[in-house]
Design an enzyme around this catalytic site. Structure first.
Site, PDB file in Angstrom:
ATOM      1  N   GLU A 151      37.551  41.216  23.111  1.00  0.00           N
ATOM      2  CA  GLU A 151      38.310  42.179  24.011  1.00  0.00           C
ATOM      3  C   GLU A 151      39.214  43.081  23.098  1.00  0.00           C
ATOM      4  OE1 GLU A 151      39.860  41.356  28.200  1.00  0.00           O
ATOM      5  OE2 GLU A 151      41.810  42.022  27.212  1.00  0.00           O
ATOM      6  N   LYS A 164      32.173  38.892  44.943  1.00  0.00           N
ATOM      7  CA  LYS A 164      31.928  39.662  43.878  1.00  0.00           C
ATOM      8  C   LYS A 164      30.292  39.778  43.651  1.00  0.00           C
ATOM      9  CE  LYS A 164      36.241  39.224  41.856  1.00  0.00           C
ATOM     10  NZ  LYS A 164      37.219  38.679  40.860  1.00  0.00           N
TER      11      LYS A 164
END
Length: 308
Positions: free
Chosen positions: A20, A180
């Site tokens: 990231e 989700k």
């Protein structure tokens, strides 16, 4: 609906890893980050994710960095999107803007309150849950002919092994992850973990509850006491006593860096040995530390695969 991701199954025996980064704030920072991105990409991660500022109406610097990754490396970028401050129409427009740029892989997040606002303040827009954003992304992608199924682009969400600050009961985070998954997420990335057992026990409980998507542990190499304090403040995680002691006793910056790398590498080895589907490393826009973690953990590099 359960949708698996070949990101974690296309190379049996390989250990998938990813990174990231966040958008640069200045031109000088951009030049340095571009070099780091190239070095990270050369290691062969499955994807590089790029964070996104809350409440933005356009991709801005995030989109510029995502384009750079896509156009100059062999690695697929993964775009963060949040619900914070966004209307449905604005979120749809943003997803279309990213798709126009060739960015079709996303990490859908509820998001945190902007600075100065607490959890009790109204800071969300029309989208109030990450699952809402997952469904919106799938719908907009389908308009462009990008449908679910084998080979579909990744659609990730967040998971919280030690509980989100807003969790109302011990099972809340697993229930949210199930929601989700039902919305169409293909895998999850956890908030930073400092103990392998925290992740592995959470993953076991999630599987028992019906979660079938891969849950990728987030690892952050922490190389100074000040950064550790800041990370704990932002995440609400309990202090890792062993790492805190090693950083406090280290005589200089290089020793602290070595201690942080060793701790993260040890954690990565334990997670992989315990059955984690791979590792996701928070790079802080610097390549050498996370690449040292990969090497010390004994994870092979140069796989040149894409996020699917």
């Amino acid at each position: 609906m359960t949708v698996s991701s070949s990101l974690f199954t296309d190379r049996p025996g390989a250990v998938p890893f990813s990174f990231e980064v966040y958008p640069p704030r200045t031109p000088d920072a951009a030049a340095a980050l571009h070099e780091s991105v190239r070095r990270l990409a050369d290691a062969g991660p499955r994807f590089i994710s790029v964070t996104f500022g809350a409440g933005g109406s356009t991709g801005g610097r995030s989109l510029e960095l995502l384009r750079y990754i896509r156009e100059t490396t062999d690695v697929e970028p993964l775009a963060h999107l949040t619900c914070v401050g966004s209307t449905t129409a604005r979120a749809e427009a943003l997803v279309r803007q990213f798709l126009d740029a060739g960015i079709d892989r996303f990490l859908a997040l509820r998001g945190d309150p902007p600075a100065g606002l607490g959890e009790d303040d109204a800071f969300l827009g029309e989208l109030t849950r990450a699952a809402d954003l997952v469904r919106l992304i799938r719908r907009v992608r389908a308009e462009r002919g990008i449908h679910d199924g084998p080979g579909a682009p990744a659609l990730a969400v967040a998971a919280f092994p030690n509980g989100h600050p807003r969790s109302r009961h011990p099972r809340h985070d697993i229930d949210t992850l199930l929601e989700k998954q039902a919305a169409g997420a293909t895998f999850a990335i956890t908030q930073v973990v400092f103990r392998a057992d925290d992740h592995l026990s959470f993953a076991d409980r999630a599987r028992e509850a019906g979660v079938r998507i891969p849950i990728l542990p987030g690892i952050m190499p922490v190389t100074s006491p000040a950064r550790l304090r800041r990370v704990l403040e932002l995440t609400g995680e309990a202090e890792p006593a062993d790492l805190a002691l090693e950083l406090a006793l280290a005589p200089d910056d290089e020793s602290r860096r070595e201690a942080g790398i060793a701790h993260a590498a040890r954690l990565a080895r334990e997670l992989v040995a315990g059955g984690a589907p791979g590792i996701h490393l928070y790079a802080f826009n610097v390549h050498d530390t996370v690449l040292a973690v990969i090497r010390e953990a004994g994870i092979p590099t140069h796989e040149k695969e894409t996020a699917r």
